[in-house]
Design a protein around this motif. Sequence first.
Motif, short mmCIF file in Angstrom:
data_model
loop_
_atom_site.label_atom_id
_atom_site.label_comp_id
_atom_site.label_asym_id
_atom_site.label_seq_id
_atom_site.Cartn_x
_atom_site.Cartn_y
_atom_site.Cartn_z
N THR A 1 0.86 -1.20 0.00
CA THR A 1 0.00 0.00 0.00
C THR A 1 0.89 1.24 0.00
O THR A 1 0.57 2.25 -0.63
CB THR A 1 -0.88 0.02 1.28
N PHE A 2 2.00 1.14 0.73
CA PHE A 2 2.88 2.31 0.86
C PHE A 2 3.54 2.70 -0.46
O PHE A 2 3.91 3.85 -0.64
CB PHE A 2 3.93 2.08 1.96
N TYR A 3 3.68 1.73 -1.38
CA TYR A 3 4.27 2.06 -2.69
C TYR A 3 3.33 2.97 -3.47
O TYR A 3 3.71 3.56 -4.46
CB TYR A 3 4.55 0.81 -3.52
N GLU A 4 2.07 3.01 -3.05
CA GLU A 4 1.07 3.78 -3.79
C GLU A 4 0.87 5.18 -3.22
O GLU A 4 0.08 5.95 -3.74
CB GLU A 4 -0.28 3.04 -3.77
N LEU A 5 1.55 5.50 -2.13
CA LEU A 5 1.34 6.81 -1.51
C LEU A 5 2.30 7.84 -2.10
O LEU A 5 3.41 7.49 -2.50
CB LEU A 5 1.52 6.72 0.01
N PRO A 6 1.89 9.11 -2.17
CA PRO A 6 2.76 10.11 -2.79
C PRO A 6 4.09 10.23 -2.06
O PRO A 6 4.14 10.13 -0.84
CB PRO A 6 1.95 11.41 -2.66
N LEU A 7 5.14 10.42 -2.85
CA LEU A 7 6.49 10.53 -2.28
C LEU A 7 6.78 11.94 -1.81
O LEU A 7 7.53 12.17 -0.86
CB LEU A 7 7.53 10.15 -3.34
N ASP A 8 6.15 12.89 -2.50
CA ASP A 8 6.38 14.30 -2.20
C ASP A 8 6.09 14.57 -0.71
O ASP A 8 5.03 14.24 -0.20
CB ASP A 8 5.42 15.11 -3.10
N LYS A 9 7.03 15.21 -0.06
CA LYS A 9 6.90 15.45 1.38
C LYS A 9 5.61 16.20 1.73
O LYS A 9 4.92 15.88 2.69
CB LYS A 9 8.10 16.28 1.85
N ASN A 10 5.28 17.18 0.87
CA ASN A 10 4.11 18.00 1.18
C ASN A 10 2.79 17.29 0.91
O ASN A 10 1.74 17.73 1.35
CB ASN A 10 4.15 19.30 0.36
N ALA A 11 2.88 16.22 0.12
CA ALA A 11 1.64 15.49 -0.17
C ALA A 11 1.54 14.22 0.68
O ALA A 11 0.65 13.41 0.50
CB ALA A 11 1.58 15.14 -1.65
N GLY A 12 2.48 14.04 1.58
CA GLY A 12 2.49 12.85 2.43
C GLY A 12 1.44 12.93 3.53
O GLY A 12 0.68 13.90 3.61
N PHE A 13 1.42 11.92 4.36
CA PHE A 13 0.40 11.87 5.41
C PHE A 13 1.05 11.77 6.79
O PHE A 13 2.11 11.17 6.95
CB PHE A 13 -0.54 10.68 5.18
N ASP A 14 0.40 12.35 7.76
CA ASP A 14 0.90 12.29 9.14
C ASP A 14 0.32 11.10 9.89
O ASP A 14 0.92 10.59 10.82
CB ASP A 14 0.54 13.59 9.87
N TYR A 15 -0.89 10.69 9.49
CA TYR A 15 -1.56 9.57 10.14
C TYR A 15 -2.15 8.65 9.08
O TYR A 15 -2.59 9.12 8.03
CB TYR A 15 -2.72 10.04 11.01
N LEU A 16 -2.16 7.36 9.39
CA LEU A 16 -2.90 6.40 8.55
C LEU A 16 -3.86 5.66 9.48
O LEU A 16 -3.42 5.07 10.47
CB LEU A 16 -1.94 5.43 7.86
N VAL A 17 -5.14 5.74 9.21
CA VAL A 17 -6.14 5.10 10.07
C VAL A 17 -6.76 3.92 9.34
O VAL A 17 -7.08 4.01 8.15
CB VAL A 17 -7.27 6.09 10.46
N SER A 18 -6.93 2.81 10.05
CA SER A 18 -7.51 1.62 9.42
C SER A 18 -8.26 0.79 10.48
O SER A 18 -7.90 0.82 11.66
CB SER A 18 -6.39 0.79 8.82
N ALA A 19 -9.26 0.04 10.03
CA ALA A 19 -9.94 -0.90 10.93
C ALA A 19 -8.97 -2.03 11.26
O ALA A 19 -8.14 -2.40 10.44
CB ALA A 19 -11.18 -1.46 10.24
N ALA A 20 -9.09 -2.59 12.47
CA ALA A 20 -8.19 -3.69 12.86
C ALA A 20 -8.97 -4.83 13.49
O ALA A 20 -9.79 -4.60 14.38
CB ALA A 20 -7.15 -3.17 13.84
N ALA A 21 -8.71 -6.03 12.99
CA ALA A 21 -9.35 -7.23 13.57
C ALA A 21 -8.28 -8.24 13.99
O ALA A 21 -7.98 -8.39 15.16
CB ALA A 21 -10.33 -7.83 12.58
N THR A 22 -7.63 -8.90 13.00
CA THR A 22 -6.56 -9.83 13.37
C THR A 22 -5.23 -9.11 13.55
O THR A 22 -4.28 -9.66 14.12
CB THR A 22 -6.34 -10.91 12.28
#
Length: 303
Positions: A160-181
Amino acid sequence: MNVRQVSHLYSLLRPSNIQEIYSPLLSSHQVRLFVKRDDAIHSVISGNKWRKIKHLLHHVEQSGFSKVASMGGRYSNFLHALSYVCKHLNWHCDCYVRGYPQQSFTPMLQDIKGWGARLIFCDKQEFRNIRQQAPNLPKDVFWIPEGGFSELAVKGVKETFYELPLDKNAGFDYLVSAAATGTTLAGYLKGIEQLKRNVRIVGVRVLNNDDEIEEKVRQLTKKSINSTEFDLVRGYEFGGFAKRDERLEQFITSFESIHAIPIEPVYSGKSFFATFDLIQQGYFKPGSRILLVHCGGLQGKRT
Ligand SMILES: Cc1ncc(COP(=O)(O)O)c(C=O)c1O
């Protein structure tokens, strides 16, 4: 079709879109919210499912198997996706399902049966036993643990991380996801480690399985994960797995009508609800960009 052909077919639909959400709540808390539309990867093998099973299937094929078996509940998105792919691969698929054959068939079980997989029902105790130790299977059947729990699934989610923008300004500070296992969380943590991204992972627990997630993430990442490496948010289980109340249902209806993104009550409904609630509570630093992953599961909206 072989796994490479199936993989090629489905990878046409990736990278999944990243869609910005606009709401007065976000501007008043000075955060920006984006949804990674993994739900749109495919109508059946959506969300984290293709990411989880892709490398597993390659491994099964390379090891010379064309029969698999796995386990899950009567609403399992994983068994649903796995049996669908097996139909396309012309593989035999055995699904060990927690429940009784005389219970009404869920839409997922109907699909699974329709795709030619074999349903093997287990009571609570039998199910617990095969969670600890895979059932006795013929030598030519490859066992896939519940929810795909494995390093190969982690490897797929990591991508999934290969699909995120590389540009520092377009990056993300948090990644939120549902968690089960915890398999999906482990994949994100591996992504951060490999690509050296400074993103805080926030897992929203969707079932009451205290301590299990941390332990499983630890097993999968083979390191001592502690609470400083990711946040596991509790309090949004709405009573437990697949449980819901009116508040959650109202949130889902209102979110869908405003933002035109479908969500469901088992996973995405809870993680989206939690994200909005955490924003309201000032949990995310002002100025931050939050990536909320839509892990799919929309087929589970059917009752
Ligand atoms: C739609 C959906 N979202 C999130 C999850 C949570 O994933 P994990 O079990 O890897 O924590 C699942 C389960 O696989 C799922 O089906």
